[in-house]
Write a protein that holds these residues in place. Structure first.
Motif: not given
Length: 272
Positions: A48-53, A131-139, A163-170, A190-196
């Motif tokens: 079993h491997i956990v694969v998470t963002g 202005g950035y809203a963190v999900t939950g109570t993560l540090p 104003e944009l939705s997550d889908d629109e922003l992505a 949660i929209v992220e910019l990652l290494p190409l």
């Protein structure tokens, strides 16, 4: 698309599970039924491997609580983490110059963004801007000076729009900066910019190789568009009932939701 395996056998040697919206319930717990199903699968010879963002600092406490001591793929594929040894085995960082160009291009199209960033390492802070809203109570560590964002190696940058939705922003981010970074949508807000070129499939393939396992031996569970590359890599992809429509469209099958033990439902079918 693969065919649905028959009951009474465990046809996969590797079980890859996303965390949020998949393995975890909304209160970040894992039900006894799901724990027992995973334990039975591993007793039958599967890994079993956990694969998470989530990067390692936002993942480690969950793995420790589960008593999980295997490999975990964190940071959207950027990190392969040995949970038993509490050791980072591989880490891919974001080119900060390219990320700056990407952000400028996106903002030129959609206007100012709210930003956060995940610093590299076992104990890397998550920096959160105004202005950035963190999900939950993560540090998280607040910042107000933009130069702080770039002062140390990063795994990813998080972006939100007023104003944009997550889908629109992505989609806007991909159109504006897809040649500089990978854009992933990993959950609500949660929209992220990652290494190409980076994806969960990148990290999962590295972790699987360390275990001597292959894509053809893998079943993957997920709920969001960032799981699409993992589904493409694995032999069989299972979307949760609560999954984003884009992931459901490419899944080999759909199971019950994360709240209703969807992972256990599939594993029990194989092992019954």
């Amino acid at each position: 698309m693969s065919t649905v395996p028959a009951a009474g056998a465990l046809p996969y040697r590797l079980i890859a599970t996303d965390l949020d919206g998949t393995l975890l319930r909304s209160d970040e717990s894992v039900s006894r039924r799901t724990r027992d199903a995973l334990a039975a699968a591993t007793a039958a010879g599967a890994a079993h491997i956990v694969v998470t963002g989530r990067a390692v600092p936002w993942t480690r406490h969950i793995l420790d609580d589960l008593g999980y001591d295997g490999l975990a793929v964190c940071g959207q594929g950027a990190q392969v983490y040995d949970a038993g040894a509490h050791r980072l085995l591989t880490s891919v960082t974001l080119d900060r110059q390219l990320a700056g160009v990407a952000l400028a291009k996106i903002e030129s199209e959609v206007g100012p963004l709210h930003l956060a960033a995940s610093r590299d390492g076992l104990d890397g802070d998550v920096l959160v801007g105004p202005g950035y809203a963190v999900t939950g109570t993560l540090p998280a560590t607040p910042f107000t000076d933009a130069s702080d964002l770039w002062s140390a190696p990063l795994n990813k940058i998080y972006i939100q729009h007023p104003e944009l939705s997550d889908d629109e922003l992505a989609e806007a981010a991909r159109q504006a900066a897809g040649g500089f970074v990978t854009v992933a949508m990993a959950g609500a807000g949660i929209v992220e910019l990652l290494p190409l070129g980076l994806s969960k499939a990148t990290g999962l393939s590295l972790a699987a190789r360390r275990l001597g396992l292959k894509a053809a031996e893998t079943i993957a569970f997920g709920d969001m568009p960032n799981d699409i590359p993992m589904f493409a890599w694995a032999a069989h992809g299972v979307a949760m009932a609560n999954a984003h429509p884009d992931l459901r469209a490419v899944a080999d099958e759909v199971t019950s939701s994360n709240e209703d033990d969807g992972i256990a439902e599939i594993l029990e079918r194989f092992l019954s």
